[in-house]
Write an enzyme that holds these catalytic residues in place. Structure first.
Site, PDB file in Angstrom:
ATOM      1  N   ASN A   1      -9.948  -0.747  -0.056  1.00  0.00           N
ATOM      2  CA  ASN A   1      -8.482  -0.678  -0.084  1.00  0.00           C
ATOM      3  C   ASN A   1      -7.972  -1.247  -1.408  1.00  0.00           C
ATOM      4  OD1 ASN A   1      -5.739  -0.979   0.288  1.00  0.00           O
ATOM      5  ND2 ASN A   1      -5.905  -1.902   2.325  1.00  0.00           N
TER       6      ASN A   1
ATOM      7  N   HIS B   1      -3.752   6.895   2.517  1.00  0.00           N
ATOM      8  CA  HIS B   1      -4.127   5.566   2.038  1.00  0.00           C
ATOM      9  C   HIS B   1      -5.495   5.214   2.637  1.00  0.00           C
ATOM     10  CE1 HIS B   1      -4.111   1.521   0.826  1.00  0.00           C
ATOM     11  NE2 HIS B   1      -3.904   1.011   2.028  1.00  0.00           N
TER      12      HIS B   1
ATOM     13  N   CYS C   1       0.811  -1.223   0.000  1.00  0.00           N
ATOM     14  CA  CYS C   1       0.000   0.000   0.000  1.00  0.00           C
ATOM     15  C   CYS C   1       0.845   1.274   0.000  1.00  0.00           C
ATOM     16  CB  CYS C   1      -0.936   0.018   1.197  1.00  0.00           C
ATOM     17  SG  CYS C   1      -1.907  -1.470   1.327  1.00  0.00           S
TER      18      CYS C   1
HETATM   19  N1  ACO Z   1     -18.048  -9.497   9.288  1.00  0.00           N
HETATM   20  C1  ACO Z   1     -18.416  -9.799  10.545  1.00  0.00           C
HETATM   21  N2  ACO Z   1     -17.552 -10.054  11.523  1.00  0.00           N
HETATM   22  C2  ACO Z   1     -16.240  -9.981  11.215  1.00  0.00           C
HETATM   23  C3  ACO Z   1     -15.790  -9.658   9.937  1.00  0.00           C
HETATM   24  C4  ACO Z   1     -16.750  -9.424   8.947  1.00  0.00           C
HETATM   25  N3  ACO Z   1     -16.405  -9.114   7.681  1.00  0.00           N
HETATM   26  N4  ACO Z   1     -14.445  -9.659   9.946  1.00  0.00           N
HETATM   27  C5  ACO Z   1     -14.057  -9.952  11.188  1.00  0.00           C
HETATM   28  N5  ACO Z   1     -15.138 -10.156  11.970  1.00  0.00           N
HETATM   29  C6  ACO Z   1     -15.172 -10.525  13.374  1.00  0.00           C
HETATM   30  C7  ACO Z   1     -13.940 -11.273  13.784  1.00  0.00           C
HETATM   31  O1  ACO Z   1     -14.083 -12.632  13.470  1.00  0.00           O
HETATM   32  C8  ACO Z   1     -13.932 -11.031  15.272  1.00  0.00           C
HETATM   33  O2  ACO Z   1     -14.825 -11.906  15.875  1.00  0.00           O
HETATM   34  P1  ACO Z   1     -14.476 -12.627  17.284  1.00  0.00           P
HETATM   35  O3  ACO Z   1     -14.315 -11.492  18.240  1.00  0.00           O
HETATM   36  O4  ACO Z   1     -15.663 -13.478  17.509  1.00  0.00           O
HETATM   37  O5  ACO Z   1     -13.211 -13.366  17.008  1.00  0.00           O
HETATM   38  C9  ACO Z   1     -14.516  -9.623  15.414  1.00  0.00           C
HETATM   39  O6  ACO Z   1     -15.178  -9.351  14.156  1.00  0.00           O
HETATM   40  C10 ACO Z   1     -13.503  -8.528  15.651  1.00  0.00           C
HETATM   41  O7  ACO Z   1     -12.383  -8.745  14.819  1.00  0.00           O
HETATM   42  P2  ACO Z   1     -11.167  -7.771  14.846  1.00  0.00           P
HETATM   43  O8  ACO Z   1     -10.122  -8.287  13.918  1.00  0.00           O
HETATM   44  O9  ACO Z   1     -10.795  -7.426  16.242  1.00  0.00           O
HETATM   45  O10 ACO Z   1     -11.833  -6.455  14.204  1.00  0.00           O
HETATM   46  P3  ACO Z   1     -11.180  -5.076  13.979  1.00  0.00           P
HETATM   47  O11 ACO Z   1     -11.953  -4.083  14.712  1.00  0.00           O
HETATM   48  O12 ACO Z   1      -9.692  -5.083  14.163  1.00  0.00           O
HETATM   49  O13 ACO Z   1     -11.454  -4.830  12.414  1.00  0.00           O
HETATM   50  C11 ACO Z   1     -10.276  -4.924  10.325  1.00  0.00           C
HETATM   51  C12 ACO Z   1     -10.919  -5.715  11.477  1.00  0.00           C
HETATM   52  C13 ACO Z   1     -11.383  -4.180   9.611  1.00  0.00           C
HETATM   53  C14 ACO Z   1      -9.587  -5.879   9.394  1.00  0.00           C
HETATM   54  C15 ACO Z   1      -9.255  -3.926  10.909  1.00  0.00           C
HETATM   55  O14 ACO Z   1      -8.430  -4.592  11.818  1.00  0.00           O
HETATM   56  C16 ACO Z   1      -8.406  -3.220   9.889  1.00  0.00           C
HETATM   57  O15 ACO Z   1      -8.885  -2.445   9.080  1.00  0.00           O
HETATM   58  N6  ACO Z   1      -7.075  -3.420   9.960  1.00  0.00           N
HETATM   59  C17 ACO Z   1      -6.116  -2.667   9.153  1.00  0.00           C
HETATM   60  C18 ACO Z   1      -6.081  -3.100   7.729  1.00  0.00           C
HETATM   61  C19 ACO Z   1      -5.053  -2.291   6.979  1.00  0.00           C
HETATM   62  O16 ACO Z   1      -4.746  -1.163   7.301  1.00  0.00           O
HETATM   63  N7  ACO Z   1      -4.445  -2.840   5.964  1.00  0.00           N
HETATM   64  C20 ACO Z   1      -3.474  -2.042   5.242  1.00  0.00           C
HETATM   65  C21 ACO Z   1      -2.564  -2.804   4.528  1.00  0.00           C
HETATM   66  S1  ACO Z   1      -3.322  -3.814   3.277  1.00  0.00           S
HETATM   67  C22 ACO Z   1      -2.061  -4.106   2.152  1.00  0.00           C
HETATM   68  O17 ACO Z   1      -0.931  -3.746   2.357  1.00  0.00           O
HETATM   69  C23 ACO Z   1      -2.434  -4.811   0.877  1.00  0.00           C
END
Ligand code: ACO
Length: 327
Positions: free
Chosen positions: A284, A254, A115
């Protein structure tokens, strides 16, 4: 002689027509529109057709950028394409685009820093221009992330989309790139992986689809890293340019998660009106996010000539990068 800077002379972008909505994803994995919007800010994303590859999207974006300038493909000295989803290992995407553009005088290479890629590529372009080595450089961020996405993994499949954005930079003594800052945290690289040749049982075990090329991510680790680095990289690059956050007319970050952007906005102490967001429409798109967002901000009149703009990105590697540009 005054120092030379890389000045933006034209931009263009390409987005596939096909839209993948949150409602579509509800049919594919156990998720909901409500969860995706609240936790990411994304409503839909674009997906390239099966016969469309990164080089096609990069070419369409580059062609538009060139058409927005008075320069010809033969005038280009260098093409740098940032991508983590190339069509092939070799030739690189830049050479494929060089051939299609007829940019016969241009050197061409790809940059792989996920990214952060567009900022890394812009930084390299700016160095070539600042030393006087090259005068006209095409920089593209292009990604076909849908090919790397595990559509059985709800943790990642809601996040990604496809697209490409391109800018032509030309040597200028007046406006242009004032400062850049790039960095890496290879120790954190394990938090965001996609395998090529490497056989790795532990990596395989993490993947729902058991396809080693799909992208796996520890979302909450990357989220913490992202907020921290987005803030630090913005302050660092402003300091290098001798500017403060109050001098900034627009930040183009980003687009990974609206919560990352909101968290950084608070810590930067900047008005949210000065931070460009289009994540709801495209999700993204890795290295394509920043150039597409910059094009849209210019098109919408939110960035004008003379403005001071900060670009800031972070992602796989782990890597980060920022740039200050006087438009
Ligand atoms: N729908 C419903 N529930 C979901 C989903 C979904 N799509 N995805 C995850 N959950 C659940 C998980 O299973 C978890 O459940 P559990 O508590 O029963 O285990 C719960 O939601 C919380 O999961 P977390 O991972 O703690 O959720 P978080 O608030 O961290 O959000 C996310 C997840 C959206 C992926 C976030 O962490 C994020 O955006 N991270 C950064 C991503 C990023 O910046 N990437 C950049 C680089 S990408 C690249 O370089 C190509």
């Amino acid at each position: 002689m005054m120092a030379l800077k890389a000045k933006i002379v034209g931009g263009g972008y390409y987005l596939p027509d096909r839209v993948l909505t949150n409602a579509d994803l509800e049919q594919m994995v156990d998720t909901s529109d409500e969860w995706i919007v609240r936790r990411t800010g994304i409503k839909e994303r674009r997906i390239a057709d099966n016969d469309v590859y990164t080089s096609d999207m990069a070419f369409y974006a580059a062609r538009k950028a060139i058409d927005n300038t008075n320069i010809n493909p033969e005038d280009l000295d260098l093409i740098i394409i940032a991508t983590c989803t190339p069509d092939m290992y070799t030739p690189n995407v830049s050479c494929m685009v060089q051939a299609r553009l007829g940019a016969v005088n241009a050197a061409a290479f790809d940059i792989s820093s996920a990214c952060t890629g567009f900022i890394s590529a812009l930084t390299v372009a700016n160095q070539f221009i600042a030393t006087g080595y090259y005068k006209k450089v095409l920089v593209v961020g292009a990604e076909n992330l849908s090919r790397m996405t595990d559509y059985k993994d709800r943790n990642t499949c809601v996040l990604f989309g496809d697209g490409a954005g391109a800018f032509i930079f030309e040597a200028s003594e007046d406006e242009g790139v004032l400062a850049t800052e790039i960095g890496a945290d290879g120790v954190g690289g394990k938090n965001l992986t996609s395998l090529a040749f490497r056989d790795d049982e532990a990596e395989m075990a993490k993947r729902v689809s058991k396809n080693k090329q799909t992208l796996w991510m520890d979302g909450s680790e990357v989220l913490k890293f992202a907020v921290r680095t987005m803030v630090q990289a913005t302050f660092d690059v402003l300091e290098k340019a001798g500017l403060s956050i109050d001098d900034v007319d627009m930040i183009v970050p980003h687009q990974a998660n609206i919560r990352i952007i909101d968290g950084a906005v608070k810590r930067l102490g900047i008005d949210s009106e000065k931070v460009f967001v289009n994540i709801e429409k495209y999700g993204n798109m890795s290295s394509a996010c920043i150039p597409i967002a910059l094009c849209e901000a210019i098109e919408q009149g939110k960035i004008k000539k003379g403005d001071t703009v900060v670009l800031v990105g972070f992602g796989g590697g782990l890597t980060w990068g920022s740039a200050v540009i006087k438009m």
